[in-house]
Design a protein around this motif. Structure first.
Motif, short mmCIF file in Angstrom:
data_model
loop_
_atom_site.label_atom_id
_atom_site.label_comp_id
_atom_site.label_asym_id
_atom_site.label_seq_id
_atom_site.Cartn_x
_atom_site.Cartn_y
_atom_site.Cartn_z
N GLN A 129 0.81 -1.22 0.00
CA GLN A 129 0.00 0.00 0.00
C GLN A 129 0.85 1.27 0.00
OE1 GLN A 129 -3.01 0.01 3.07
NE2 GLN A 129 -3.30 -2.21 2.86
N TRP A 130 2.15 1.13 0.31
CA TRP A 130 3.01 2.33 0.34
C TRP A 130 4.35 2.12 -0.37
CZ3 TRP A 130 7.79 2.82 2.83
CH2 TRP A 130 8.17 1.75 3.65
N ARG A 177 -1.20 6.89 4.84
CA ARG A 177 -1.95 5.66 5.15
C ARG A 177 -2.03 5.45 6.66
NH1 ARG A 177 -4.07 5.08 0.51
NH2 ARG A 177 -2.86 4.28 -1.23
#
Length: 182
Positions: free
Chosen positions: A49-50, A156
């Protein structure tokens, strides 16, 4: 670097600094707890996700294949600069492991990357060190890359929507070109 100096570095600026001529150090103060940030470093589903996906067996010497799909990190992703494909893969190996405080891995042709996590009240100080970066072109790519990826991690972790990855990366590459010595 002393604890006070590293905390001051993170508080002063999100930009990485050269702590040796070929060593980039970059920090972020992130919302805790430390175990959650550790999971973002070590669990493939959270790390993708990052940064990049890739299963990670928690043992020194274990191989890790990182798979980057930067166009999937943000919506919209922004316009990909020339020379970058849709996917990039890199074989790495865990060189140090002290959960949930320290993870070090090999990193391509450089001296490797380490992540250190330190509790700071309800927050976590993440210190990333990328060692033995071989030349200025690589230094500009890894500086802007780590900065942009850590911006996404910070967003996030805070439950916010990150800015478009590729525009941020391109802007940061120009900025690091001005900030880092020739």
């Amino acid at each position: 670097m002393s604890d006070l100096a590293t905390t001051d570095l993170a508080a002063r600026s999100p930009y990485g600094v050269l702590t040796d001529p070929a060593t980039l150090t970059i920090q972020r103060l992130l919302p805790g707890p430390i175990e959650r940030i550790w999971a973002y470093l070590t669990e493939s589903d959270l790390r993708r996700q990052w940064l990049a996906s890739g299963e990670m067996e928690m043992a020194v010497g274990s191989p890790v294949e990182f798979v980057w799909r930067n166009h999937e990190l943000t919506n919209p992703p922004g316009e990909r600069p020339p020379g970058f494909g849709e996917e990039h893969r890199m074989e790495s190996r865990i060189t140090e492991l002290d959960p949930p405080h320290r993870l070090a891995i090999t990193w391509g042709s450089t001296g490797g990357v380490s992540f250190e996590l330190e509790r700071k009240g309800s927050e976590v100080l993440l210190t990333l060190v990328h060692r033995r970066v071989p030349d200025r072109a690589t230094l500009l790519n890894v500086s802007s890359g780590w900065h942009a990826h850590l911006d996404i991690l910070a967003a996030r972790a805070a439950g916010e929507e990150p800015q478009p990855f590729w525009e941020n990366w391109s802007r940061l590459k120009e900025e690091y070109g001005r900030r880092l010595p020739e």
